[in-house]
Design a protein around this motif. Structure first.
Motif, PDB file in Angstrom:
ATOM      1  N   PHE A   1       0.820  -1.209   0.000  1.00  0.00           N
ATOM      2  CA  PHE A   1       0.000   0.000   0.000  1.00  0.00           C
ATOM      3  C   PHE A   1       0.858   1.264   0.000  1.00  0.00           C
ATOM      4  CE2 PHE A   1      -3.376  -2.782   0.345  1.00  0.00           C
ATOM      5  CZ  PHE A   1      -4.600  -2.137   0.436  1.00  0.00           C
ATOM      6  N   GLU A   2       1.993   1.226   0.682  1.00  0.00           N
ATOM      7  CA  GLU A   2       2.876   2.391   0.671  1.00  0.00           C
ATOM      8  C   GLU A   2       3.477   2.597  -0.720  1.00  0.00           C
ATOM      9  OE1 GLU A   2       4.731   5.773   2.035  1.00  0.00           O
ATOM     10  OE2 GLU A   2       3.232   4.536   3.055  1.00  0.00           O
TER      11      GLU A   2
ATOM     12  N   LEU B   1       2.131   1.623  -3.474  1.00  0.00           N
ATOM     13  CA  LEU B   1       1.062   1.871  -4.435  1.00  0.00           C
ATOM     14  C   LEU B   1       0.483   3.274  -4.230  1.00  0.00           C
ATOM     15  CD1 LEU B   1      -0.808  -1.566  -4.264  1.00  0.00           C
ATOM     16  CD2 LEU B   1       0.644  -0.764  -6.124  1.00  0.00           C
ATOM     17  N   TYR B   2      -0.382   3.415  -3.257  1.00  0.00           N
ATOM     18  CA  TYR B   2      -1.145   4.653  -3.087  1.00  0.00           C
ATOM     19  C   TYR B   2      -0.266   5.840  -2.698  1.00  0.00           C
ATOM     20  CZ  TYR B   2      -5.245   1.652  -3.345  1.00  0.00           C
ATOM     21  OH  TYR B   2      -6.198   0.755  -3.769  1.00  0.00           O
ATOM     22  N   SER B   3       0.579   5.658  -1.697  1.00  0.00           N
ATOM     23  CA  SER B   3       1.387   6.787  -1.228  1.00  0.00           C
ATOM     24  C   SER B   3       2.436   7.193  -2.258  1.00  0.00           C
ATOM     25  CB  SER B   3       2.062   6.431   0.103  1.00  0.00           C
ATOM     26  OG  SER B   3       1.099   6.166   1.104  1.00  0.00           O
ATOM     27  N   ALA B   4       3.118   6.204  -2.823  1.00  0.00           N
ATOM     28  CA  ALA B   4       4.135   6.519  -3.825  1.00  0.00           C
ATOM     29  C   ALA B   4       3.508   7.151  -5.066  1.00  0.00           C
ATOM     30  CB  ALA B   4       4.907   5.260  -4.201  1.00  0.00           C
ATOM     31  N   PHE B   5       2.340   6.650  -5.471  1.00  0.00           N
ATOM     32  CA  PHE B   5       1.670   7.227  -6.638  1.00  0.00           C
ATOM     33  C   PHE B   5       1.267   8.670  -6.380  1.00  0.00           C
ATOM     34  CE2 PHE B   5      -2.012   8.065  -9.364  1.00  0.00           C
ATOM     35  CZ  PHE B   5      -1.515   7.682 -10.600  1.00  0.00           C
ATOM     36  N   SER B   6       0.820   8.957  -5.169  1.00  0.00           N
ATOM     37  CA  SER B   6       0.471  10.337  -4.824  1.00  0.00           C
ATOM     38  C   SER B   6       1.681  11.251  -4.945  1.00  0.00           C
ATOM     39  CB  SER B   6      -0.082  10.398  -3.398  1.00  0.00           C
ATOM     40  OG  SER B   6      -1.309   9.719  -3.297  1.00  0.00           O
ATOM     41  N   ARG B   7       2.814  10.779  -4.437  1.00  0.00           N
ATOM     42  CA  ARG B   7       4.019  11.601  -4.511  1.00  0.00           C
ATOM     43  C   ARG B   7       4.522  11.745  -5.944  1.00  0.00           C
ATOM     44  NH1 ARG B   7       4.828   9.001   0.655  1.00  0.00           N
ATOM     45  NH2 ARG B   7       5.848   7.191  -0.293  1.00  0.00           N
ATOM     46  N   MET B   8       4.342  10.700  -6.734  1.00  0.00           N
ATOM     47  CA  MET B   8       4.819  10.738  -8.114  1.00  0.00           C
ATOM     48  C   MET B   8       3.895  11.531  -9.022  1.00  0.00           C
ATOM     49  SD  MET B   8       5.280   7.580 -10.838  1.00  0.00           S
ATOM     50  CE  MET B   8       3.490   7.337 -10.946  1.00  0.00           C
ATOM     51  N   HIS B   9       2.592  11.242  -8.956  1.00  0.00           N
ATOM     52  CA  HIS B   9       1.656  11.726  -9.973  1.00  0.00           C
ATOM     53  C   HIS B   9       0.849  12.942  -9.520  1.00  0.00           C
ATOM     54  CE1 HIS B   9      -0.808  11.382 -13.567  1.00  0.00           C
ATOM     55  NE2 HIS B   9      -1.903  11.444 -12.818  1.00  0.00           N
TER      56      HIS B   9
ATOM     57  N   PHE C   1      -6.577   1.691 -10.711  1.00  0.00           N
ATOM     58  CA  PHE C   1      -5.768   0.600 -11.256  1.00  0.00           C
ATOM     59  C   PHE C   1      -5.271  -0.337 -10.164  1.00  0.00           C
ATOM     60  CE2 PHE C   1      -1.815  -1.197 -13.046  1.00  0.00           C
ATOM     61  CZ  PHE C   1      -2.285  -1.658 -14.266  1.00  0.00           C
ATOM     62  N   PHE C   2      -5.078   0.210  -8.963  1.00  0.00           N
ATOM     63  CA  PHE C   2      -4.522  -0.593  -7.871  1.00  0.00           C
ATOM     64  C   PHE C   2      -5.496  -1.658  -7.369  1.00  0.00           C
ATOM     65  CE2 PHE C   2      -2.147   3.531  -6.975  1.00  0.00           C
ATOM     66  CZ  PHE C   2      -1.091   3.165  -7.797  1.00  0.00           C
ATOM     67  N   MET C   3      -6.784  -1.461  -7.614  1.00  0.00           N
ATOM     68  CA  MET C   3      -7.762  -2.452  -7.173  1.00  0.00           C
ATOM     69  C   MET C   3      -7.555  -3.787  -7.868  1.00  0.00           C
ATOM     70  SD  MET C   3      -9.507  -1.199  -4.759  1.00  0.00           S
ATOM     71  CE  MET C   3     -10.699  -2.532  -4.684  1.00  0.00           C
ATOM     72  N   PHE C   4      -7.093  -3.756  -9.116  1.00  0.00           N
ATOM     73  CA  PHE C   4      -6.828  -5.005  -9.824  1.00  0.00           C
ATOM     74  C   PHE C   4      -5.706  -5.778  -9.139  1.00  0.00           C
ATOM     75  CE2 PHE C   4      -8.601  -2.213 -13.143  1.00  0.00           C
ATOM     76  CZ  PHE C   4      -9.638  -3.015 -13.591  1.00  0.00           C
TER      77      PHE C   4
ATOM     78  N   LEU D   1      -4.268 -10.244  -7.045  1.00  0.00           N
ATOM     79  CA  LEU D   1      -2.978 -10.790  -6.645  1.00  0.00           C
ATOM     80  C   LEU D   1      -2.791 -10.857  -5.124  1.00  0.00           C
ATOM     81  CD1 LEU D   1      -0.608  -9.199  -9.313  1.00  0.00           C
ATOM     82  CD2 LEU D   1      -1.301 -11.578  -9.127  1.00  0.00           C
ATOM     83  N   LEU D   2      -2.991  -9.730  -4.433  1.00  0.00           N
ATOM     84  CA  LEU D   2      -2.720  -9.729  -2.994  1.00  0.00           C
ATOM     85  C   LEU D   2      -3.682 -10.625  -2.224  1.00  0.00           C
ATOM     86  CD1 LEU D   2      -1.865  -5.977  -2.273  1.00  0.00           C
ATOM     87  CD2 LEU D   2      -0.313  -7.881  -2.736  1.00  0.00           C
ATOM     88  N   THR D   3      -4.992 -10.495  -2.505  1.00  0.00           N
ATOM     89  CA  THR D   3      -5.969 -11.304  -1.772  1.00  0.00           C
ATOM     90  C   THR D   3      -5.802 -12.797  -2.038  1.00  0.00           C
ATOM     91  OG1 THR D   3      -7.549  -9.472  -1.740  1.00  0.00           O
ATOM     92  CG2 THR D   3      -8.421 -11.687  -1.357  1.00  0.00           C
ATOM     93  N   PRO D   4      -5.691 -13.249  -3.299  1.00  0.00           N
ATOM     94  CA  PRO D   4      -5.437 -14.681  -3.523  1.00  0.00           C
ATOM     95  C   PRO D   4      -4.145 -15.156  -2.880  1.00  0.00           C
ATOM     96  CG  PRO D   4      -6.174 -13.637  -5.556  1.00  0.00           C
ATOM     97  CD  PRO D   4      -5.925 -12.536  -4.566  1.00  0.00           C
ATOM     98  N   MET D   5      -3.113 -14.292  -2.853  1.00  0.00           N
ATOM     99  CA  MET D   5      -1.856 -14.693  -2.239  1.00  0.00           C
ATOM    100  C   MET D   5      -2.041 -14.983  -0.755  1.00  0.00           C
ATOM    101  SD  MET D   5       1.900 -12.884  -2.712  1.00  0.00           S
ATOM    102  CE  MET D   5       1.256 -11.876  -4.031  1.00  0.00           C
TER     103      MET D   5
END
Length: 262
Positions: A84-85, A87-95, A177-180, A185-189
């Motif tokens: 999550f860091e 994905l969401y946090s890094a994307f916020s800082r990037m985009h 996009f992160f929901m996919f 991937l994360l939930t099945p894992m």
């Protein structure tokens, strides 16, 4: 900003620390609610399933079910926190915030920013995993000396999952996009890697597939350590997690170079 291959590597062994420190200083202002948010979900699983199903299941692999679950919850919490860091946090800082652009207009390179980001995500994941281990130890579910053995595995797992997730961030057009990644991937894992029940209960073909998943290798290092058991095939598990980290970081560097540097 250079567009050479060197732009995807840290410019030195220490310059990325400035990116890590910047993220730490921002996080420190909201450290308590951030920690509570990271711990709430795994603690619900631990106490809800541990005490609820534990009353019906009894022992699993020779230990109380809640102790079995606690070790798996540490690994899954590390995975989710690092992901999550990155994905969401890094994307916020990037985009959204364009923090990365600002950083790269200093002497810092894209490689510095990328490595600082994944190390920061791994640090938050380690903090989350250690917090759960402390709670589990206080409840008598894990061995205290085993925590010292498990911490390096937690750090490695956090770094590996951060490197994998940052690839998704490099490809993402938006937050949806992160929901996919989370759902597919994360939930099945979590369900296939032995967090909630032993992998040996799965069909053989599913066991074969799950043996390739990074969470399985993280659990295989963390659970035995916390339960005071020897780690089997430890070098293999370490090598697989390192492989995921190297491949993920390399892929993310190339994708981000194309996206941000042209």
């Amino acid at each position: 900003m250079t567009t050479s291959v060197s732009a995807i590597l840290p410019s030195s062994a220490v310059t990325w620390v400035h990116v890590w420190r910047r993220n730490f200083l921002v996080w420190r202002k909201l450290a308590l609610p951030s920690m509570l948010g990271n711990l709430a979900d795994p603690m619900i699983y631990l106490f809800g399933l541990g005490f609820g199903l534990g009353m019906m299941v009894g022992q699993v692999d020779g230990v109380p079910y809640i102790a079995f679950l606690a070790a798996g919850t540490v690994a899954s919490s590390v995975m989710m926190s690092a992901s999550f860091e990155s994905l969401y946090s890094a994307f916020s800082r990037m985009h959204e915030q364009r923090t990365w652009d600002a950083l790269m207009h200093t002497p810092l390179t894209l490689g510095d920013v990328l490595f600082g980001e994944v190390c920061w995500a791994a640090s938050k994941a380690t903090l989350s995993g250690v917090a759960i281990m402390i709670v589990a130890s206080a409840l008598g579910l894990t061995q205290v000396d085993g925590m010292l053995i498990a911490v390096p595995a937690v750090v490695l797992a956090g770094f590996a999952f951060a490197c994998i997730a940052i690839v998704v961030t490099a490809l993402a057009p938006g937050y949806d996009f992160f929901m996919f990644y989370q759902t597919l991937l994360l939930t099945p894992m979590m369900l296939l890697s032995g967090v909630f029940f032993p992998r040996g209960q799965l069909p053989q073909i599913v066991q074969t597939v799950s043996a390739c998943l990074p969470l399985h290798h993280a659990i295989s290092l963390i659970r035995p350590a916390l339960l005071g058991r020897p780690v089997e095939d430890g070098l293999l598990h370490v090598a697989v997690l390192l492989g995921y980290a190297v491949v993920g970081l390399s892929a993310a560097a190339l994708l981000l170079r194309r996206r941000l540097l042209g």
